[in-house]
Design a protein around this motif. Structure first.
Motif, mmCIF file in Angstrom:
data_model
loop_
_atom_site.group_PDB
_atom_site.id
_atom_site.type_symbol
_atom_site.label_atom_id
_atom_site.label_comp_id
_atom_site.label_asym_id
_atom_site.label_seq_id
_atom_site.Cartn_x
_atom_site.Cartn_y
_atom_site.Cartn_z
ATOM 1 N N ASN A 177 0.838 -1.194 0.000
ATOM 2 C CA ASN A 177 0.000 0.000 0.000
ATOM 3 C C ASN A 177 0.879 1.253 0.000
ATOM 4 O OD1 ASN A 177 -1.672 -2.188 1.684
ATOM 5 N ND2 ASN A 177 -3.066 -0.875 0.553
ATOM 6 N N ALA A 178 1.950 1.211 0.800
ATOM 7 C CA ALA A 178 2.861 2.360 0.860
ATOM 8 C C ALA A 178 3.476 2.610 -0.512
ATOM 9 C CB ALA A 178 3.945 2.106 1.907
ATOM 10 N N ALA A 179 3.950 1.551 -1.150
ATOM 11 C CA ALA A 179 4.606 1.696 -2.455
ATOM 12 C C ALA A 179 3.629 2.246 -3.493
ATOM 13 C CB ALA A 179 5.159 0.342 -2.906
ATOM 14 N N THR A 180 2.398 1.759 -3.450
ATOM 15 C CA THR A 180 1.380 2.240 -4.396
ATOM 16 C C THR A 180 1.137 3.734 -4.193
ATOM 17 O OG1 THR A 180 0.311 0.077 -4.408
ATOM 18 C CG2 THR A 180 -1.051 1.944 -5.099
ATOM 19 N N ALA A 181 0.958 4.139 -2.943
ATOM 20 C CA ALA A 181 0.648 5.545 -2.667
ATOM 21 C C ALA A 181 1.820 6.461 -2.994
ATOM 22 C CB ALA A 181 0.249 5.702 -1.198
ATOM 23 N N LEU A 182 3.028 5.968 -2.817
ATOM 24 C CA LEU A 182 4.215 6.806 -3.049
ATOM 25 C C LEU A 182 4.743 6.688 -4.475
ATOM 26 C CD1 LEU A 182 6.070 5.913 0.271
ATOM 27 C CD2 LEU A 182 5.190 8.184 -0.324
ATOM 28 N N ASN A 183 4.122 5.782 -5.248
ATOM 29 C CA ASN A 183 4.612 5.508 -6.601
ATOM 30 C C ASN A 183 6.085 5.076 -6.579
ATOM 31 O OD1 ASN A 183 4.153 5.175 -9.271
ATOM 32 N ND2 ASN A 183 4.508 7.320 -9.831
ATOM 33 N N GLU A 184 6.382 4.194 -5.653
ATOM 34 C CA GLU A 184 7.732 3.629 -5.517
ATOM 35 C C GLU A 184 7.617 2.109 -5.659
ATOM 36 O OE1 GLU A 184 10.600 5.092 -4.981
ATOM 37 O OE2 GLU A 184 10.176 7.046 -4.097
ATOM 38 N N THR A 185 8.751 1.427 -5.788
ATOM 39 C CA THR A 185 8.708 -0.033 -5.701
ATOM 40 C C THR A 185 8.872 -0.423 -4.234
ATOM 41 O OG1 THR A 185 11.103 -0.223 -5.937
ATOM 42 C CG2 THR A 185 9.784 -0.296 -7.965
ATOM 43 N N VAL A 186 8.377 -1.612 -3.880
ATOM 44 C CA VAL A 186 8.595 -2.069 -2.501
ATOM 45 C C VAL A 186 10.098 -2.246 -2.251
ATOM 46 C CG1 VAL A 186 6.325 -3.092 -2.061
ATOM 47 C CG2 VAL A 186 8.110 -4.483 -3.146
ATOM 48 N N ALA A 187 10.830 -2.612 -3.303
ATOM 49 C CA ALA A 187 12.289 -2.800 -3.141
ATOM 50 C C ALA A 187 12.951 -1.492 -2.724
ATOM 51 C CB ALA A 187 12.899 -3.316 -4.440
ATOM 52 N N ALA A 188 12.522 -0.387 -3.321
ATOM 53 C CA ALA A 188 13.129 0.912 -2.983
ATOM 54 C C ALA A 188 12.822 1.282 -1.542
ATOM 55 C CB ALA A 188 12.607 1.990 -3.933
ATOM 56 N N ALA A 241 0.706 -21.056 -2.163
ATOM 57 C CA ALA A 241 0.166 -20.904 -3.525
ATOM 58 C C ALA A 241 -0.726 -19.667 -3.606
ATOM 59 C CB ALA A 241 -0.621 -22.158 -3.904
ATOM 60 N N ALA A 242 -1.533 -19.467 -2.572
ATOM 61 C CA ALA A 242 -2.390 -18.273 -2.559
ATOM 62 C C ALA A 242 -1.532 -17.020 -2.443
ATOM 63 C CB ALA A 242 -3.378 -18.352 -1.394
ATOM 64 N N GLY A 243 -0.458 -17.116 -1.679
ATOM 65 C CA GLY A 243 0.459 -15.983 -1.523
ATOM 66 C C GLY A 243 1.101 -15.595 -2.845
ATOM 67 N N LEU A 244 1.474 -16.608 -3.631
ATOM 68 C CA LEU A 244 2.088 -16.326 -4.935
ATOM 69 C C LEU A 244 1.109 -15.584 -5.851
ATOM 70 C CD1 LEU A 244 4.080 -19.599 -5.650
ATOM 71 C CD2 LEU A 244 5.002 -17.284 -5.901
ATOM 72 N N VAL A 245 -0.141 -16.020 -5.828
ATOM 73 C CA VAL A 245 -1.156 -15.338 -6.644
ATOM 74 C C VAL A 245 -1.338 -13.911 -6.130
ATOM 75 C CG1 VAL A 245 -3.591 -15.326 -7.334
ATOM 76 C CG2 VAL A 245 -2.330 -17.491 -7.250
ATOM 77 N N ALA A 246 -1.418 -13.770 -4.796
ATOM 78 C CA ALA A 246 -1.634 -12.444 -4.196
ATOM 79 C C ALA A 246 -0.531 -11.472 -4.608
ATOM 80 C CB ALA A 246 -1.686 -12.562 -2.673
ATOM 81 N N LEU A 247 0.699 -11.958 -4.624
ATOM 82 C CA LEU A 247 1.843 -11.091 -4.954
ATOM 83 C C LEU A 247 1.742 -10.514 -6.365
ATOM 84 C CD1 LEU A 247 5.198 -12.688 -3.735
ATOM 85 C CD2 LEU A 247 4.240 -10.466 -3.140
ATOM 86 N N GLU A 248 1.191 -11.317 -7.280
ATOM 87 C CA GLU A 248 1.128 -10.850 -8.669
ATOM 88 C C GLU A 248 -0.194 -10.140 -8.967
ATOM 89 O OE1 GLU A 248 3.959 -11.211 -10.121
ATOM 90 O OE2 GLU A 248 4.775 -12.781 -8.812
ATOM 91 N N GLU A 249 -1.280 -10.648 -8.349
ATOM 92 C CA GLU A 249 -2.627 -10.228 -8.747
ATOM 93 C C GLU A 249 -3.061 -8.913 -8.084
ATOM 94 O OE1 GLU A 249 -6.054 -12.565 -7.042
ATOM 95 O OE2 GLU A 249 -6.230 -13.310 -9.090
ATOM 96 N N THR A 250 -2.685 -8.725 -6.823
ATOM 97 C CA THR A 250 -3.308 -7.640 -6.073
ATOM 98 C C THR A 250 -2.609 -6.285 -6.125
ATOM 99 O OG1 THR A 250 -3.856 -9.440 -4.558
ATOM 100 C CG2 THR A 250 -4.647 -7.270 -3.954
ATOM 101 N N PRO A 251 -1.266 -6.209 -6.069
ATOM 102 C CA PRO A 251 -0.655 -4.871 -6.006
ATOM 103 C C PRO A 251 -1.157 -3.891 -7.073
ATOM 104 C CG PRO A 251 0.985 -6.517 -5.510
ATOM 105 C CD PRO A 251 -0.245 -7.262 -5.947
ATOM 106 N N PRO A 252 -1.373 -4.331 -8.342
ATOM 107 C CA PRO A 252 -1.833 -3.344 -9.334
ATOM 108 C C PRO A 252 -3.221 -2.767 -9.032
ATOM 109 C CG PRO A 252 -1.034 -5.359 -10.405
ATOM 110 C CD PRO A 252 -1.114 -5.650 -8.946
ATOM 111 N N LYS A 253 -3.958 -3.408 -8.094
ATOM 112 C CA LYS A 253 -5.323 -2.930 -7.817
ATOM 113 C C LYS A 253 -5.420 -2.110 -6.535
ATOM 114 C CE LYS A 253 -7.255 -7.199 -9.675
ATOM 115 N NZ LYS A 253 -7.635 -8.473 -9.091
ATOM 116 N N LEU A 254 -4.337 -2.010 -5.786
ATOM 117 C CA LEU A 254 -4.428 -1.373 -4.469
ATOM 118 C C LEU A 254 -4.847 0.091 -4.549
ATOM 119 C CD1 LEU A 254 -1.362 -2.925 -2.593
ATOM 120 C CD2 LEU A 254 -3.787 -3.438 -2.235
ATOM 121 N N HIS A 255 -4.543 0.747 -5.668
ATOM 122 C CA HIS A 255 -4.926 2.164 -5.787
ATOM 123 C C HIS A 255 -6.439 2.341 -5.682
ATOM 124 C CE1 HIS A 255 -6.318 1.886 -10.011
ATOM 125 N NE2 HIS A 255 -5.480 0.868 -10.021
ATOM 126 N N GLU A 256 -7.198 1.297 -6.058
ATOM 127 C CA GLU A 256 -8.670 1.394 -5.942
ATOM 128 C C GLU A 256 -9.083 1.461 -4.470
ATOM 129 O OE1 GLU A 256 -10.426 -1.917 -8.085
ATOM 130 O OE2 GLU A 256 -9.126 -1.535 -9.816
#
Ligand code: TLP
Length: 345
Positions: A177-188, A241-256
């Motif tokens: 959520n932080a990365a989405t709001a700041l327009n940063e990567t989680v790695a940064a 397995a659910a975690g792997l899906v969550a990692l790819e599927e959800t971050p692009p939608k958090l801005h909603e």
């Protein structure tokens, strides 16, 4: 029910359930669960850290980090509303023999500057004062209302902590959520911290699980502590397995979720008896005060539940958290219910 108590209440998506049903599994205590191994490798890759460990809860991930960074009789400097200090059952004392040295954020946002941290530091002081062993920060900061450490602030705090010989643990339960709001990567946002915990089970929507990340040596030790704490799991690939899906599927939608939280905050600001500054709502957490309505959080939550809206709170402060099981229409419905509850006489 419109459940705004937390983003922990999300139900697994159809894609997660499919992945869980089909997951390849093995005994993870032997390091033989291929799906867990994939999740750990993928998380480490996304965060740019050497290694990652799947842990059952965020609390366990945080507490293993506290254990590894501290020794009995030392202190952890943390913001006074920090989760590690307030909501983890005094585990830092019970498990690690350390106590929190809570400090305030000078601007009230819960986000610490190095000066704020310095107020609680004990480095090279008299031998009879418990020394600081660790600085713990939280991004986003839950109890402060989802507030954010920018990349610059994180770098500054970590650089200065390292210069003072101190490691930094980042409670990144909601770092996506932080990365989405700041327009940063989680790695940064995670790079300067020595260890990071993030949750798959909050805004990312997985049913269970968190990840602890750090150097390979740190994670090797963390694995042993996970076992000691009773968190060595077996064919746990069904959860990974659910975690792997969550990692790819959800971050692009958090801005909603963030846009929904902001709309909720703006609507709340128009309701008599509500105290909130919508400008401060920058992620998915909305905290507001109802003292001026002459009600407390327990009364408001109970009445809201009668309108099929669930909220959490303490004293006169109420917390609502948006997530993927809450739509914009749900937010509008919730606002009508809140208006009715607060203005009904
Ligand atoms: N937070 C929960 C409650 O415990 C308050 C919630 O509903 O928000 N760090 C942070 C910043 C958290 O918000 C949480 C959970 C944790 C750690 C602990 O994660 P779990 O619940 O998996 O142990």
């Amino acid at each position: 029910m419109i459940d705004l108590r937390s983003d922990t209440v999300t139900k697994p998506t159809p894609a997660m359930r499919r992945a869980m049903a089909e997951a390849e599994v093995g005994d993870d205590v032997y390091g033989e669960d291929p799906t867990v191994n994939r999740l750990q490798e993928r998380a480490a890759e996304i965060f740019g850290k050497e290694a990652a460990l799947f842990v059952p809860t965020g609390s366990m991930g945080n507490q293993i980090a506290v254990k590894l960074h501290t020794r009995p009789g030392s202190e952890v400097v943390i913001e006074e509303r920090g989760h590690i200090f307030n909501y983890e059952m005094a585990a830092m004392a019970a498990v690690s023999g350390t106590i929190a040295r809570p400090v305030k954020s000078s601007d009230g946002t819960g986000v610490l500057t190095w000066d704020d941290i310095s107020a609680g530091l004990r480095v090279h002081t008299a031998y009879y004062l418990a020394p600081t062993a660790l600085v713990a920060i939280e991004n986003s900061h839950n109890l402060a209302g989802g507030t954010l450490y920018t990349r610059g602030r994180t770098e500054d705090v970590c650089e200065r902590a390292h210069a003072a010989g101190l490691p930094v643990h980042l409670d990144g339960a909601r770092i996506f959520n932080a990365a989405t709001a700041l327009n940063e990567t989680v790695a940064a946002l995670a790079r300067p911290a020595d260890s990071v915990m993030f949750c798959l089970s909050k805004g990312l929507g997985a049913p269970v699980g968190s990840m602890l990340l750090g150097t390979r040596a740190f994670i090797d030790e963390a694995r042993a502590w996970r076992k000691l704490l009773g968190g060595g799991m077996r064919q746990v690939g069904v959860l990974a397995a659910a975690g792997l899906v969550a990692l790819e599927e959800t971050p692009p939608k958090l801005h909603e979720d963030h846009a929904n939280a902001r709309r909720l905050a703006e609507g709340l600001a128009e309701i008599p008896g509500v105290k909130i500054d919508p400008e401060r709502v920058v992620t998915n957490i909305v905290i507001f005060d109802v003292a001026a309505a002459g009600l407390d959080a327990a009364a408001v939550s109970a009445r809201l539940a009668e309108h099929n809206v669930l909220a959490a709170g303490a004293g006169t402060s109420i917390r609502m958290v948006t997530h993927y099981d809450v739509s914009r229409a749900d937010i509008e419905t919730a606002l009508v219910a809140i208006q009715e509850v607060l203005t009904a006489r």
